[in-house]
Design a protein around this motif. Structure first.
Motif, PDB file in Angstrom:
ATOM      1  N   LYS A 189      43.739  46.074  49.925  1.00  0.00           N
ATOM      2  CA  LYS A 189      43.703  44.640  50.226  1.00  0.00           C
ATOM      3  C   LYS A 189      44.918  44.263  51.068  1.00  0.00           C
ATOM      4  O   LYS A 189      44.818  43.527  52.037  1.00  0.00           O
ATOM      5  CB  LYS A 189      43.720  43.832  48.930  1.00  0.00           C
ATOM      6  CG  LYS A 189      42.332  43.562  48.419  1.00  0.00           C
ATOM      7  CD  LYS A 189      42.349  42.483  47.381  1.00  0.00           C
ATOM      8  CE  LYS A 189      40.955  41.999  47.110  1.00  0.00           C
ATOM      9  NZ  LYS A 189      40.838  41.121  45.994  1.00  0.00           N
ATOM     10  N   MET A 190      46.070  44.835  50.633  1.00  0.00           N
ATOM     11  CA  MET A 190      47.319  44.512  51.305  1.00  0.00           C
ATOM     12  C   MET A 190      47.269  44.931  52.776  1.00  0.00           C
ATOM     13  O   MET A 190      47.651  44.177  53.663  1.00  0.00           O
ATOM     14  CB  MET A 190      48.430  45.264  50.587  1.00  0.00           C
ATOM     15  CG  MET A 190      49.782  44.990  51.071  1.00  0.00           C
ATOM     16  SD  MET A 190      50.877  46.006  50.094  1.00  0.00           S
ATOM     17  CE  MET A 190      50.823  47.496  51.034  1.00  0.00           C
ATOM     18  N   GLU A 193      45.118  42.555  54.551  1.00  0.00           N
ATOM     19  CA  GLU A 193      45.761  41.248  54.708  1.00  0.00           C
ATOM     20  C   GLU A 193      46.827  41.278  55.805  1.00  0.00           C
ATOM     21  O   GLU A 193      47.035  40.296  56.500  1.00  0.00           O
ATOM     22  CB  GLU A 193      46.427  40.811  53.392  1.00  0.00           C
ATOM     23  CG  GLU A 193      45.471  40.578  52.254  1.00  0.00           C
ATOM     24  CD  GLU A 193      44.648  39.311  52.426  1.00  0.00           C
ATOM     25  OE1 GLU A 193      45.191  38.313  52.909  1.00  0.00           O
ATOM     26  OE2 GLU A 193      43.449  39.340  52.084  1.00  0.00           O
ATOM     27  N   LEU A 235      53.711  36.649  53.753  1.00  0.00           N
ATOM     28  CA  LEU A 235      52.845  37.611  53.075  1.00  0.00           C
ATOM     29  C   LEU A 235      53.628  38.870  52.701  1.00  0.00           C
ATOM     30  O   LEU A 235      53.548  39.366  51.570  1.00  0.00           O
ATOM     31  CB  LEU A 235      51.673  37.959  54.000  1.00  0.00           C
ATOM     32  CG  LEU A 235      50.696  38.978  53.466  1.00  0.00           C
ATOM     33  CD1 LEU A 235      49.917  38.383  52.309  1.00  0.00           C
ATOM     34  CD2 LEU A 235      49.727  39.413  54.551  1.00  0.00           C
ATOM     35  N   PHE A 360      45.755  38.288  45.032  1.00  0.00           N
ATOM     36  CA  PHE A 360      44.834  38.138  46.166  1.00  0.00           C
ATOM     37  C   PHE A 360      43.590  37.306  45.843  1.00  0.00           C
ATOM     38  O   PHE A 360      42.612  37.373  46.571  1.00  0.00           O
ATOM     39  CB  PHE A 360      44.386  39.491  46.726  1.00  0.00           C
ATOM     40  CG  PHE A 360      45.476  40.266  47.403  1.00  0.00           C
ATOM     41  CD1 PHE A 360      46.074  39.757  48.544  1.00  0.00           C
ATOM     42  CD2 PHE A 360      45.902  41.479  46.912  1.00  0.00           C
ATOM     43  CE1 PHE A 360      47.081  40.471  49.185  1.00  0.00           C
ATOM     44  CE2 PHE A 360      46.905  42.189  47.538  1.00  0.00           C
ATOM     45  CZ  PHE A 360      47.498  41.685  48.677  1.00  0.00           C
ATOM     46  N   SER A 374      47.491  33.601  50.788  1.00  0.00           N
ATOM     47  CA  SER A 374      46.980  34.954  50.550  1.00  0.00           C
ATOM     48  C   SER A 374      46.512  35.163  49.122  1.00  0.00           C
ATOM     49  O   SER A 374      45.920  36.179  48.796  1.00  0.00           O
ATOM     50  CB  SER A 374      48.094  35.954  50.835  1.00  0.00           C
ATOM     51  OG  SER A 374      49.162  35.697  49.945  1.00  0.00           O
ATOM     52  N   LEU A 376      48.616  35.370  46.522  1.00  0.00           N
ATOM     53  CA  LEU A 376      49.595  36.155  45.744  1.00  0.00           C
ATOM     54  C   LEU A 376      50.559  35.273  44.947  1.00  0.00           C
ATOM     55  O   LEU A 376      51.103  35.704  43.938  1.00  0.00           O
ATOM     56  CB  LEU A 376      50.421  37.036  46.687  1.00  0.00           C
ATOM     57  CG  LEU A 376      49.772  38.347  47.111  1.00  0.00           C
ATOM     58  CD1 LEU A 376      50.661  39.076  48.100  1.00  0.00           C
ATOM     59  CD2 LEU A 376      49.512  39.236  45.908  1.00  0.00           C
TER      60      LEU A 376
END
Ligand code: ADP
Length: 570
Positions: A189-190, A193, A235, A360, A374, A376
């Motif tokens: 995911k990171m 992103e 992010l 996320f 995002s 987070l």
């Protein structure tokens, strides 16, 4: 004499017989007594052995039964049946159905199902949980049934310990698998992103290049590239925080700080944004008779900033965002505190509320599109508050608004408690407003800066931007050179120093400490760290080494202007 000899002669034979009989009887008696004692000894031995075997059998974690194949009549039950099941053997002899009471009805049904499906050619093995009569905890056992010519041999084995070890290993394996899966998901995911805005930055830059002859278009693309880069930076900081949390490396500080100062900082931080968005904004302090507590001010502020940013983001013009700090109780030297951020924004759907603290997670795909972010921030906030042994309660109603409430308790700091007479006055100090205005209007025009930076590209960009802002800049290539250049400069020759941290020969931190040690009146010159190390710990270390602030790279030159302004306008 002759008479006596005669008598003996006549009666010798019967006398001899009598004597021999007596001796024989005595010998027999002796032999009998010896045998009797031997028999007694053997019997005692046998009885002892039986006791031994019996206790051996009873202490074993299994028992066996012989059951007739045709009539299911029990022929034999081994002795430790009672010890294992708590049931009276006689009851089972009388009725096999009694065994049902050991298991749950569902287990009994399953066992019967398996028995019915069994072809009786090979051994049948069944595992199930059972509750020994009179015991609270469920145990675990395995029964194997082996068919003989006209009997079944049923062996039951209690394998609770084995089962528990196996189950706990299974759970650990499952947990490890989930963790590794979560890490893999997080990584993928990171990277997704990060790639998305990065792609945008590169795209905007190439568009800007293509339109270089059209200044308006170029400016538009560069603005977009800038805002995407800002987002990317936030992010990356969040991801770094998250990975620190996940690896258990996030540590909290325990340092005295003032809650009123925190509230005041938050108030001034969001006043302009909320005003620009036409939101009613207020920070309230309720029921305080203490102001100084011990804890991690930066992390606590980070949590509240995240709530406020969301509240501002998700509340349309005309709405309100109200922050309330309330002293709840004071118990055993601790201040129990409530911090609430309440908005009248779009609210959160009930089904998303349970997922809000997962990394996320955003309410729906359109959230990022409309509002950015995002997903987070909440996960980080939740983890920080948990590290503080506190809790977050969220309440929200779709279309009406949301409130995030943090409950924590922090030790009350020793020494004087400065609770302001009027919190309102503290917020709206006129002098402070003037100073803020002056800082806002401050420019770097004519400001003499010493820039310590070992990387040529970074140095070139920094010097060009600073000079465009009107500053006069000189460059040192490492910490050692920075100290030397400052030493050789006339008193007050520089107004401020911008110091990279990771430099060869001497780090920025060491250089700052060296400069502070110099015996000259301007050794207290404002020094700002400029570093790619963005962790709160790095910022803290910069302050500990005597610096005035910590600017993270990529550098926001507006922040440089503001920080230098704040330092020079003191
Ligand atoms: P981000 O704001 O970066 O998306 P967060 O973790 O801070 O990430 O928030 C996760 C999600 O929770 C947001 O995307 C939004 O859907 C929802 N949310 C958080 N705070 C609010 C709020 N005050 N009002 C409405 N929705 C909110």
């Amino acid at each position: 004499m002759d008479m006596i000899l005669n008598y003996i002669d006549q009666h010798m034979e019967p006398l001899c017989l009598l004597f021999c009989s007596i001796v024989f009887a005595a010998v027999c008696l002796l032999l009998y007594l010896r045998e009797r004692s031997r028999a007694a000894q053997t019997e005692a031995l046998v009885l002892g052995e039986r006791g031994f075997y019996r206790s051996f059998a009873v202490n074993r974690q299994d028992f066996f039964m012989l059951v007739g194949r045709s009539d299911l009549h029990i022929h034999y039950i081994s002795p430790n049946f009672e010890a294992l099941t708590g049931l009276d053997t006689e009851r089972v002899y009388a009725d096999l159905e009694v065994l049902r009471s050991l298991v749950e009805p569902k287990t009994a049904r399953n066992v019967l199902k398996e028995l019915k499906a069994w072809d009786q050619t090979r051994e049948l093995k069944l595992e199930f949980g059972y509750k020994a009569y009179g015991r609270k905890r469920e145990r675990h056992g395995c029964v194997s049934i082996e068919p003989d010519k006209d009997r079944y041999l049923v062996v039951f084995n209690d394998n609770t310990e084995d089962y528990e070890i196996r189950s706990s290993m299974k759970r650990e394996l499952e947990h490890a698998y989930q963790e590794s899966q979560a890490k893999t998901d997080f990584l993928s995911k990171m990277s997704h992103e990060i790639r998305t805005p990065m792609n945008g930055v590169l795209g905007m830059l190439s568009l800007a290049k293509a339109h270089v002859r059209d200044p308006k278009q170029t400016e538009y693309y560069l603005d977009r590239a800038e805002s995407l880069s800002q987002f990317l930076l936030t992010l990356i900081n969040d991801i770094l925080d998250m990975s620190r949390i996940e690896s258990g490396k996030m540590e909290l500080e325990a340092v005295p700080f003032d809650l009123f100062e925190v509230a005041e900082k938050l108030d001034s931080m969001f006043r302009n944004t909320t005003e620009a968005k036409n939101l009613f904004w207020d920070v309230q302090m309720q029921d305080f008779d203490v102001s100084r507590v011990v804890g991690d001010e930066l992390r606590l502020t980070q949590v509240i900033i995240n709530f406020i940013s969301n509240a501002v983001k998700f509340t349309p013009a005309g709405g309100s965002v109200i922050v309330t700090f309330r002293q709840m109780h004071k118990i055993e030297g601790k201040l129990h505190l409530m911090i609430r951020v309440r908005d009248t924004g779009k609210g959160i759907k009930a089904d998303f509320l349970s997922k809000i603290f997962r990394p996320f997670e955003q309410e729906d795909a359109s959230t990022a599109h409309h509002y950015g972010g995002s997903g987070l921030g909440m996960a980080i906030a939740d983890n920080i508050v948990k590290l503080m042994n506190g809790e977050i309660i969220v309440e929200s109603e779709e279309g009406k608004g949301t409130e995030f409430v943090v409950y924590i308790s922090l030790p009350i700091a020793e020494g004087e408690q400065r609770v302001p007479d009027s919190w309102k006055e503290m917020k709206d100090t006129a002098g402070e407003e003037d100073r803020k205005k002056a800082i806002e209007e401050f420019t770097l025009e004519g400001v003499r800066l010493l820039l310590a930076e070992d990387n040529d590209v970074n140095a070139e960009i920094a010097m060009e931007i600073l000079e465009m802002e009107g500053a006069v800049t000189e460059r040192a290539c490492d910490g050692l050179e920075a100290v030397r250049m400052f030493e050789e400069s006339p008193e007050n020759g520089y107004d401020a120093i911008l110091m990279d941290i990771q430099m060869p020969n001497m780090t920025g931190w060491e250089a700052a400490a060296e400069i502070r040690k110099l015996q000259r009146p301007d050794a207290d010159i404002p020094i700002f760290a400029m570093s790619a190390n963005a962790f709160v710990e790095d910022k803290r270390h910069s302050m500990e080494m005597g610096m005035n602030g910590h600017i993270t790279k990529p550098v926001d030159y507006d922040e440089v202007r503001r920080l230098v302004g704040e330092a020079l306008l003191k």
